[in-house]
Design a protein around this motif. Structure first.
Motif, short mmCIF file in Angstrom:
data_model
loop_
_atom_site.label_atom_id
_atom_site.label_comp_id
_atom_site.label_asym_id
_atom_site.label_seq_id
_atom_site.Cartn_x
_atom_site.Cartn_y
_atom_site.Cartn_z
N LEU A 26 9.64 -3.66 5.98
CA LEU A 26 9.03 -4.90 5.48
C LEU A 26 7.55 -4.97 5.84
O LEU A 26 6.69 -5.16 4.98
CB LEU A 26 9.77 -6.08 6.11
N PHE A 27 7.26 -4.80 7.15
CA PHE A 27 5.88 -4.98 7.59
C PHE A 27 5.05 -3.72 7.35
O PHE A 27 3.83 -3.81 7.21
CB PHE A 27 5.84 -5.42 9.05
N TYR B 28 -4.52 -1.86 0.86
CA TYR B 28 -4.91 -1.74 -0.55
C TYR B 28 -5.90 -2.83 -0.94
O TYR B 28 -6.94 -2.56 -1.54
CB TYR B 28 -3.65 -1.82 -1.42
N TYR C 201 -14.57 -1.99 -2.13
CA TYR C 201 -15.08 -1.21 -3.26
C TYR C 201 -15.99 -2.06 -4.13
O TYR C 201 -17.08 -1.63 -4.51
CB TYR C 201 -13.92 -0.66 -4.08
N SER D 35 -14.82 5.72 -5.00
CA SER D 35 -13.65 5.18 -5.71
C SER D 35 -12.82 4.39 -4.70
O SER D 35 -13.14 4.35 -3.52
CB SER D 35 -12.82 6.31 -6.30
N ILE D 36 -11.74 3.78 -5.18
CA ILE D 36 -10.88 3.01 -4.29
C ILE D 36 -10.22 3.91 -3.25
O ILE D 36 -9.86 3.47 -2.16
CB ILE D 36 -9.85 2.21 -5.12
N PHE D 37 -10.12 5.23 -3.56
CA PHE D 37 -9.50 6.12 -2.59
C PHE D 37 -10.43 6.32 -1.39
O PHE D 37 -9.99 6.36 -0.24
CB PHE D 37 -9.13 7.45 -3.25
N LEU E 189 -0.72 -0.54 -9.68
CA LEU E 189 -1.78 -0.70 -8.67
C LEU E 189 -2.45 0.64 -8.39
O LEU E 189 -3.66 0.73 -8.19
CB LEU E 189 -1.20 -1.27 -7.37
N ILE E 190 -1.63 1.71 -8.40
CA ILE E 190 -2.20 3.05 -8.22
C ILE E 190 -3.10 3.38 -9.41
O ILE E 190 -4.20 3.92 -9.24
CB ILE E 190 -1.06 4.10 -8.07
N PHE F 292 -4.75 1.31 -11.17
CA PHE F 292 -5.96 0.51 -10.96
C PHE F 292 -6.95 1.28 -10.09
O PHE F 292 -8.17 1.30 -10.35
CB PHE F 292 -5.59 -0.81 -10.29
N ALA F 293 -6.42 1.95 -9.02
CA ALA F 293 -7.28 2.72 -8.11
C ALA F 293 -7.79 3.98 -8.81
O ALA F 293 -8.95 4.36 -8.66
CB ALA F 293 -6.52 3.07 -6.84
N LEU F 294 -6.90 4.65 -9.57
CA LEU F 294 -7.28 5.89 -10.25
C LEU F 294 -8.44 5.67 -11.20
O LEU F 294 -9.33 6.51 -11.34
CB LEU F 294 -6.08 6.46 -11.02
N THR G 1 -10.99 4.00 -10.90
CA THR G 1 -12.31 3.94 -10.27
C THR G 1 -12.84 5.32 -9.90
O THR G 1 -13.96 5.45 -9.44
CB THR G 1 -12.27 3.09 -8.98
N LEU G 2 -12.00 6.37 -10.08
CA LEU G 2 -12.48 7.72 -9.78
C LEU G 2 -13.67 8.04 -10.66
O LEU G 2 -13.66 7.77 -11.87
CB LEU G 2 -11.36 8.74 -10.00
N PRO G 3 -14.74 8.62 -10.09
CA PRO G 3 -15.99 8.76 -10.85
C PRO G 3 -15.96 9.84 -11.91
O PRO G 3 -16.65 9.75 -12.91
CB PRO G 3 -17.02 9.08 -9.76
N ARG H 33 -15.43 -5.53 -16.51
CA ARG H 33 -15.42 -5.29 -15.07
C ARG H 33 -14.90 -6.52 -14.30
O ARG H 33 -14.10 -6.38 -13.39
CB ARG H 33 -16.86 -4.99 -14.63
N ARG I 292 -11.19 -6.80 -14.57
CA ARG I 292 -10.42 -5.83 -13.80
C ARG I 292 -9.83 -6.45 -12.54
O ARG I 292 -8.66 -6.27 -12.24
CB ARG I 292 -11.33 -4.69 -13.38
N LEU I 293 -10.65 -7.18 -11.83
CA LEU I 293 -10.18 -7.75 -10.57
C LEU I 293 -9.05 -8.74 -10.80
O LEU I 293 -8.14 -8.86 -9.98
CB LEU I 293 -11.34 -8.44 -9.84
N LEU J 148 -5.51 -7.72 -10.46
CA LEU J 148 -4.89 -7.62 -9.14
C LEU J 148 -3.87 -8.73 -8.88
O LEU J 148 -3.09 -8.66 -7.94
CB LEU J 148 -5.96 -7.65 -8.04
N ILE K 91 -0.33 -8.12 -7.97
CA ILE K 91 0.14 -7.80 -6.62
C ILE K 91 0.98 -8.97 -6.08
O ILE K 91 1.90 -8.80 -5.27
CB ILE K 91 -1.04 -7.49 -5.67
N LEU L 170 4.74 -9.00 -6.50
CA LEU L 170 5.57 -8.37 -5.47
C LEU L 170 6.11 -9.40 -4.49
O LEU L 170 7.16 -9.21 -3.89
CB LEU L 170 4.75 -7.32 -4.69
N ALA M 223 8.78 -10.63 3.70
CA ALA M 223 7.69 -10.65 4.67
C ALA M 223 6.77 -11.83 4.42
O ALA M 223 6.36 -12.53 5.36
CB ALA M 223 6.89 -9.34 4.60
#
Lengths: 230, 230, 230, 230
Positions: free
Chosen positions: A129-130, A139, A146, A159-161, B18-19, B21-23, B25-27, B93, B96-97, B100, B103, B106, B112
């Motif tokens: 859970l946590f 995230y 970012y 990037s977000i990574f 969500l992944i 979303f991060a991908l 931003t890859l340049p 742009r 995009r936010l 989010l 999320i 979830l 939690a």
């Protein structure tokens, strides 16, 4: 119990052979030193092999040991060495890592592994859970920084990574200093996410500690079932 | 409960999205990769839309769901996509936010969030009390280091706001290393403020942990009201 | 209680005046901005003066307030301003810091200060004991690293005082990265002192936390003396 | 008890003489300052010598003190000085460190040492268990990062011993920033090992804290055996 001193010797050889594993990676070894490390490696594998064969021969139902968890571990600890004799030297590098399986041989003698296992079972649900909550915080921290810093430092927060790497280093308070916010908004965001995030990231660590103390109480209770442990 | 496996699928799609979303931003994405991410985005939004429509249709009092907390969240999770179709690409742009918000979808499945909510209610007063105290400690640390270091490093400790950034990075023990005292007085002050401050900054983190454990005990008590939990 | 809303206003002005204190240190303020800050400063001091005069007039035994702890604090919060009017501007800098006394005015409304005070009384002896132990660990760490690293980095580890700075930054896990060991012995020593030292440095922080929780229990006990708090 | 004030004076001189030890290492001392430090050193040694002689003369069975633990410590605290008078100045450096034995003289007056000793006995087995586990985690972290980063940064992650240094600095969250992963795999590995490792590294620290609180309870129980301490 009768072979207690033997177990200590085996454990000692395992630890020495892990040190030997580390020594091999030193960049400026002389030919003589490399040869000595090889000799030690061959010697320790011989002892592990003798131990493995003896355990197979001595286990009451003959196949019980060889198919048990520790039987497989003991096999995996010696197999890479013998396999590497048959193949050419180029692929040795991949085999090297397999030699680390012998670290699991230490688990046989370790009560810590058993207690971690119990503690994990006790706190499994909460840890998941946590743990998941911590991942979401990381995230969100990464997305936030970012958007604050990408324009000012496009080479650092590419990037977000990259931002995730920053989030991990920051919220665990490691703070290498290879990547950090420079804009006012980025610094303000870091302040807020640290105040909120440190509490959340600290929760799983606390869960491990409290579950371990519960696991010990359980073990003590089992050892003395008539005594009442508060 | 009947649709338990469906919920897991929805959760999986949220995480994947969500992944994605991060991908994005890859340049150095190729045109092909961008197209694939777009396809996935469109597909996941379609599923969320179907889920939203079904939930509206299936809720017993028809308007109950659409005006509930999760109804609004589910709407906010898909709305940005449809709005972005109508406007030109420049303002994408900012949208995009907004994506989010998914999320928060979830949160529906997360115990939690519920427990953090309860823990916050339990420790609200104390969190505010020691949160404010922590802020005062940070402020005093910033003023102190400003007067120690401003003369020696006018470009690093330009104002109390730069010093505040130092105070945050130091008292949370992150320590990036972008800004640190170099004078003797500054180092002595850092030593004193760390000894005093670490204890105070650590208090809110401890409060969160102990409130969460109380929240769990309460939940367990409710689950088994006849049993007495110490 | 009747003037509860007034107290919140006073607190708000104190916080605003602390922000103004920080804003004044910004390096590139326009003449107009500086004038506005001056106006705010004069205004807030006027309000504090009115508050001070009213409190003196309203206190039942007339001299009780003016010689009380908070009476002195309230005086110290406004005095620097009036003194700075009489002297020339050069020594203003020293007076600025005196203005920080108004932060103590916040203590009047703060239960946290009271609880920290109690917690300190509860854990005083232990805090001194382990505070001294922590200082000895820091000293030994500094001497050890000095002998390991002085020869290799004479410009970084110039004396034991530089080493003490390293010990503080390392054992609190801040780790700025301005000074760190580079020799093998220095790294080994750092490893050992971290393993031993973290536990000892963490003790005082834990003492503060547990004393604070005891202080709260005492306060709750006093509030409801008939209820038994375990 | 009768000589309580004398004990405080001795303790004060010990602390001053430790500061003098640190001052001696300052690189730019004038001849005058060095002479003053010498005078203080000679003076403090004289006092320690007088104390030693008096303790020998006053101990009831005459040889009891001189062969006791603290008798030896007191001898070791003054011996280096007298030995350094007989030998030439070159080897003085080695003797300097011996002078640190006087820090152990402080132990006579310290209850903290006694409590740490008890706490260590209480938690000895567990500390060894989890200390060993922590070492294994550090080792695995070092091997993992070596295989991730050696190819990309052969000058930083030269061998597993360099990686061990990284593992120590990272898992204690010090994070100097002299060595950190730059590859994607290295960063991912750091993330995983931090999530898993922080909990394990934090366990011994927690053990020390809980054992110390047990040690205090035991001492309080002994002091008031009729009262029942939960």
């Amino acid at each position: 119990m009768r072979f207690g001193w033997l177990e200590y010797i085996i454990q000692g050889i395992i630890v020495l052979s892990l040190i030997e594993f580390a020594l091999e990676t030193l960049p400026d070894l002389s030919v003589k030193q490399i040869r000595m490390l090889r000799y030690f490696e061959t010697g320790s594998i011989s002892i592990f092999t003798v131990e493995y064969v003896l355990r197979i021969l001595l286990s009451r139902p003959p196949k019980k040991y060889s198919f048990s968890f520790f039987g497989l571990i003991d096999l995996l600890a010696i197999l890479p060495f013998y396999l590497s004799l048959g193949v050419d030297l180029r692929s040795l590098r991949a085999f090297r890592l397999l030699r680390l399986f012998r670290i699991l041989k230490l688990a046989r003698y370790s009560h810590a592994v058993q207690r971690f296992h119990r503690a994990f079972i006790i706190a499994r649900e909460e840890l998941l859970l946590f743990g998941a909550t911590a991942c979401i915080v990381l995230y969100l921290a990464a997305v936030g920084i970012y958007y604050c810093e990408h324009a000012a430092q496009p080479d650092k927060f590419r990037s977000i990574f990259d931002s995730l790497w920053w989030a991990v280093a920051t919220l665990t308070t490691v703070g290498y200093g290879d990547i950090y916010p420079i804009t006012g908004w980025g610094k303000l965001f870091t302040f807020v996410i640290l105040i909120v995030g440190l509490g959340i990231i600290a929760v799983p660590t606390g869960l491990v500690a409290s579950a371990l103390s519960k696991a010990r109480q359980e073990q003590e209770k089992e050892a003395s079932p008539d005594r009442d442990v508060g």
